[in-house]
Design a protein around this motif. Structure first.
Motif, PDB file in Angstrom:
ATOM      1  N   SER A 158       3.208  20.048  -4.726  1.00 16.75           N
ATOM      2  CA  SER A 158       3.973  20.321  -5.948  1.00 16.75           C
ATOM      3  C   SER A 158       4.916  19.174  -6.265  1.00 16.75           C
ATOM      4  CB  SER A 158       4.746  21.639  -5.813  1.00 16.75           C
ATOM      5  OG  SER A 158       5.695  21.568  -4.752  1.00 16.75           O
ATOM      6  N   GLY A 159       5.491  18.549  -5.235  1.00 16.80           N
ATOM      7  CA  GLY A 159       6.386  17.426  -5.455  1.00 16.80           C
ATOM      8  C   GLY A 159       5.671  16.213  -6.013  1.00 16.80           C
ATOM      9  N   ILE A 160       4.488  15.930  -5.492  1.00 19.98           N
ATOM     10  CA  ILE A 160       3.697  14.795  -5.995  1.00 19.98           C
ATOM     11  C   ILE A 160       3.253  15.065  -7.428  1.00 19.98           C
ATOM     12  CG2 ILE A 160       1.622  13.403  -5.648  1.00 19.98           C
ATOM     13  CD1 ILE A 160       1.832  14.261  -2.627  1.00 19.98           C
ATOM     14  N   ALA A 161       2.847  16.302  -7.693  1.00 20.23           N
ATOM     15  CA  ALA A 161       2.430  16.673  -9.051  1.00 20.23           C
ATOM     16  C   ALA A 161       3.573  16.475 -10.037  1.00 20.23           C
ATOM     17  CB  ALA A 161       1.950  18.117  -9.075  1.00 20.23           C
ATOM     18  N   ILE A 205      -3.762  11.263   3.586  1.00 15.47           N
ATOM     19  CA  ILE A 205      -2.355  11.038   3.259  1.00 15.47           C
ATOM     20  C   ILE A 205      -2.115  11.316   1.781  1.00 15.47           C
ATOM     21  CG2 ILE A 205      -0.469   9.377   3.250  1.00 15.47           C
ATOM     22  CD1 ILE A 205      -1.958   7.868   5.477  1.00 15.47           C
ATOM     23  N   MET A 206      -1.172  12.212   1.505  1.00 11.55           N
ATOM     24  CA  MET A 206      -0.812  12.545   0.135  1.00 11.55           C
ATOM     25  C   MET A 206       0.504  11.873  -0.228  1.00 11.55           C
ATOM     26  SD  MET A 206      -1.412  16.661   0.240  1.00 11.55           S
ATOM     27  CE  MET A 206      -0.045  16.840   1.388  1.00 11.55           C
ATOM     28  N   GLY A 207       0.560  11.310  -1.433  1.00 14.36           N
ATOM     29  CA  GLY A 207       1.811  10.721  -1.871  1.00 14.36           C
ATOM     30  C   GLY A 207       1.674  10.102  -3.244  1.00 14.36           C
ATOM     31  N   PRO A 208       2.789   9.859  -3.917  1.00 14.52           N
ATOM     32  CA  PRO A 208       2.748   9.222  -5.233  1.00 14.52           C
ATOM     33  C   PRO A 208       2.645   7.714  -5.096  1.00 14.52           C
ATOM     34  CG  PRO A 208       5.013   9.718  -4.665  1.00 14.52           C
ATOM     35  CD  PRO A 208       4.165  10.235  -3.532  1.00 14.52           C
ATOM     36  N   GLY A 209       1.915   7.099  -6.008  1.00 17.24           N
ATOM     37  CA  GLY A 209       1.761   5.652  -5.963  1.00 17.24           C
ATOM     38  C   GLY A 209       0.904   5.187  -7.117  1.00 17.24           C
ATOM     39  N   ASN A 210       0.031   4.259  -6.840  1.00 16.30           N
ATOM     40  CA  ASN A 210      -0.896   3.795  -7.867  1.00 16.30           C
ATOM     41  C   ASN A 210      -1.935   4.885  -8.096  1.00 16.30           C
ATOM     42  OD1 ASN A 210      -2.815   2.521  -9.449  1.00 16.30           O
ATOM     43  ND2 ASN A 210      -2.729   0.591  -8.337  1.00 16.30           N
ATOM     44  N   TRP A 211      -1.863   5.534  -9.250  1.00 19.64           N
ATOM     45  CA  TRP A 211      -2.719   6.690  -9.529  1.00 19.64           C
ATOM     46  C   TRP A 211      -4.177   6.304  -9.768  1.00 19.64           C
ATOM     47  CZ3 TRP A 211       0.139  10.567  -8.118  1.00 19.64           C
ATOM     48  CH2 TRP A 211       1.509  10.558  -8.357  1.00 19.64           C
ATOM     49  N   ILE A 236      -6.007   4.467  -7.510  1.00 20.11           N
ATOM     50  CA  ILE A 236      -6.721   4.220  -6.259  1.00 20.11           C
ATOM     51  C   ILE A 236      -6.297   5.217  -5.188  1.00 20.11           C
ATOM     52  CG2 ILE A 236      -7.053   1.749  -6.699  1.00 20.11           C
ATOM     53  CD1 ILE A 236      -4.683   1.199  -4.842  1.00 20.11           C
ATOM     54  N   GLY A 237      -7.146   5.340  -4.162  1.00 18.65           N
ATOM     55  CA  GLY A 237      -6.798   6.137  -2.996  1.00 18.65           C
ATOM     56  C   GLY A 237      -6.576   7.602  -3.308  1.00 18.65           C
ATOM     57  N   SER A 238      -5.822   8.258  -2.421  1.00 20.28           N
ATOM     58  CA  SER A 238      -5.577   9.693  -2.595  1.00 20.28           C
ATOM     59  C   SER A 238      -4.781  10.027  -3.858  1.00 20.28           C
ATOM     60  CB  SER A 238      -4.882  10.269  -1.354  1.00 20.28           C
ATOM     61  OG  SER A 238      -3.634   9.648  -1.142  1.00 20.28           O
ATOM     62  N   PRO A 239      -3.861   9.159  -4.335  1.00 18.62           N
ATOM     63  CA  PRO A 239      -3.182   9.512  -5.601  1.00 18.62           C
ATOM     64  C   PRO A 239      -4.154   9.691  -6.770  1.00 18.62           C
ATOM     65  CG  PRO A 239      -1.963   7.784  -4.474  1.00 18.62           C
ATOM     66  CD  PRO A 239      -3.256   7.954  -3.732  1.00 18.62           C
ATOM     67  N   LYS A 240      -5.324   9.036  -6.694  1.00 17.69           N
ATOM     68  CA  LYS A 240      -6.295   9.143  -7.785  1.00 17.69           C
ATOM     69  C   LYS A 240      -6.822  10.561  -7.940  1.00 17.69           C
ATOM     70  CE  LYS A 240     -10.330   6.875  -9.802  1.00 17.69           C
ATOM     71  NZ  LYS A 240     -11.343   5.806  -9.661  1.00 17.69           N
ATOM     72  N   ILE A 241      -6.768  11.353  -6.873  1.00 15.93           N
ATOM     73  CA  ILE A 241      -7.223  12.748  -6.970  1.00 15.93           C
ATOM     74  C   ILE A 241      -6.390  13.496  -8.008  1.00 15.93           C
ATOM     75  CG2 ILE A 241      -7.558  14.906  -5.709  1.00 15.93           C
ATOM     76  CD1 ILE A 241      -7.868  13.227  -3.156  1.00 15.93           C
ATOM     77  N   GLY A 300       0.820  -1.206   0.000  1.00 16.57           N
ATOM     78  CA  GLY A 300       0.000   0.000   0.000  1.00 16.57           C
ATOM     79  C   GLY A 300       0.855   1.258   0.000  1.00 16.57           C
ATOM     80  N   LEU A 301       0.206   2.402  -0.035  1.00 15.47           N
ATOM     81  CA  LEU A 301       0.899   3.683  -0.116  1.00 15.47           C
ATOM     82  C   LEU A 301       1.826   3.898   1.079  1.00 15.47           C
ATOM     83  CD1 LEU A 301       1.219   6.431  -1.605  1.00 15.47           C
ATOM     84  CD2 LEU A 301      -0.675   7.279  -0.187  1.00 15.47           C
ATOM     85  N   VAL A 302       1.296   3.752   2.288  1.00 20.40           N
ATOM     86  CA  VAL A 302       2.114   3.950   3.486  1.00 20.40           C
ATOM     87  C   VAL A 302       3.147   2.841   3.616  1.00 20.40           C
ATOM     88  CG1 VAL A 302       2.088   4.055   6.010  1.00 20.40           C
ATOM     89  CG2 VAL A 302       0.321   5.234   4.710  1.00 20.40           C
ATOM     90  N   GLY A 303       2.718   1.585   3.442  1.00 21.59           N
ATOM     91  CA  GLY A 303       3.625   0.462   3.615  1.00 21.59           C
ATOM     92  C   GLY A 303       4.807   0.500   2.672  1.00 21.59           C
ATOM     93  N   ALA A 304       4.567   0.849   1.402  1.00 18.84           N
ATOM     94  CA  ALA A 304       5.654   0.891   0.423  1.00 18.84           C
ATOM     95  C   ALA A 304       6.658   1.990   0.767  1.00 18.84           C
ATOM     96  CB  ALA A 304       5.089   1.109  -0.979  1.00 18.84           C
ATOM     97  N   HIS A 305       6.155   3.157   1.154  1.00 17.02           N
ATOM     98  CA  HIS A 305       7.071   4.238   1.549  1.00 17.02           C
ATOM     99  C   HIS A 305       7.825   3.873   2.830  1.00 17.02           C
ATOM    100  CE1 HIS A 305       4.929   6.731  -1.420  1.00 17.02           C
ATOM    101  NE2 HIS A 305       5.963   7.545  -1.338  1.00 17.02           N
TER     102      HIS A 305
END
Length: 345
Positions: free
Chosen positions: A329-332, A182-188, A190-195, A9-14
């Protein structure tokens, strides 16, 4: 030896990235069908040595619903980071989510106690916290109260947390973190990255509610610091909200749009519009056989003002958050690179 659940997942992978980068010996629990390639992909966002760091993970097949597999996975483990949970705002997932998140956490707590695990970190959520009546900031002392309007996710996180408190009463030393959005890059997808993907594709609606936001890198940094043996005695058996700041969803969407060089959403989605939208989506799903894109649980509260205080961890261990502007801006920037380069499959 450290065990991480929910490593894909997003948190686990980071978290796996930070642990392997620091040279820790790490096991990661995975289901047989789990796709670990997104973990490698996330590593590549931050280092050219992604393949090497990824190879340092000892993947262990198991399931938090299978107690015996946990007993085997915990062999030699002294610390656990519990990140695994189903996150869903579809009513059909209510029972599955409660069973997985609550029973799975209970199993892991029992196995940790049985195997003498010395430190346990549980990733909860602000969904397990209550709301203030006067609009003041929500803190670790703002307790959750039952309500028919609570989402299945909120119920599952609250009762999962109760399993951890039960474990503490039975002798387990644990710390709980309650991250905001939680904001972060990952699988775009699902989850918050989908935003980020939704705004990239032209999302035109916004809501005016306020919530808390935090960078995934701050979440894992805080978890690692709290679990460090030099300070664990100071923080154990407590909960910590992780929140870098509070933003309206309108401001959040606008900042993402600016970072992606896309138009800002222009249409306000009032509660009435949202109610009509999720009702129509639910009705349409009967004809398409597909899940509705909008659900009551997903839009509930998106026009409410819920502000959170992430100051306790700052007061306690001097933790400092990244600014929300730099995080977005970094995630973008990473998202835009993924639109050019091949994504993980």
């Amino acid at each position: 030896m450290i065990l991480v659940t929910g490593g894909t997942g997003l948190v686990g992978a980071h978290l796996l990235y930070e642990l392997t980068k620091s040279g820790h010996r790490v096991k990661a629990l995975r289901r047989p069908q789990s796709n670990t390639e997104w973990v490698r992909k996330i590593f590549s966002y931050y280092t050219p040595d992604a393949d090497f760091l990824f190879s340092q993970i000892e993947w262990v097949e198991g399931d938090i619903l299978d107690y015996l597999s946990l007993e085997e996975a915990l062999n030699g483990v002294t610390s656990i980071f519990h990140c695994a949970a189903i996150v869903s705002f579809h009513g059909d997932d209510h029972d599955i989510m409660l069973n997985n998140n609550v029973k799975g956490t209970g199993n892991l707590i029992d196995a940790a106690i049985h195997n003498g695990v010395k430190r346990f970190c549980h990733v909860s959520s602000i969904a397990a916290l209550g709301k203030t009546q006067d609009g003041s900031e929500i803190t670790e002392e703002t307790y959750w109260t039952p309500s028919k309007r609570k989402s299945g996710y909120s119920l599952s996180k609250f009762f999962s947390e109760m399993e951890v408190w039960r474990g503490i009463e039975e002798g387990l030393d644990a710390v709980i973190v309650n991250p905001s959005i939680i904001m972060g890059p990952g699988n775009w997808e699902i989850g918050s990255p989908k935003i980020f993907q939704s705004i990239w594709k032209g999302l035109n609606y916004y809501t005016k509610g306020i919530s808390g936001f935090v960078d995934v890198r701050d979440v894992v940094k805080a978890m690692i610091l709290l679990m460090d043996e030099t300070r664990f005695e100071q923080v154990k058996n407590q909960r910590f909200i992780l929140n870098a700041g509070n933003l309206s969803y309108q401001d959040f969407f606008n900042k993402i749009a600016d970072g992606l060089n896309k138009p800002r959403p222009r249409s306000f989605a009032s509660d009435i519009k949202l109610h009509i939208a999720w009702r129509m989506a639910k009705a349409g799903s009967f004809f398409t056989g597909k899940r509705p894109l909008i659900t009551r649980e997903a839009v509930s509260g998106t026009n409410q003002n819920n502000q959170y205080s992430g100051e306790k961890i700052t007061r306690t261990i001097g933790f400092e958050y990244r600014s929300l502007d730099s995080s977005i801006s970094g995630i973008a920037e990473i998202f835009l690179k993924d639109m050019v380069l091949p994504s993980a499959k």
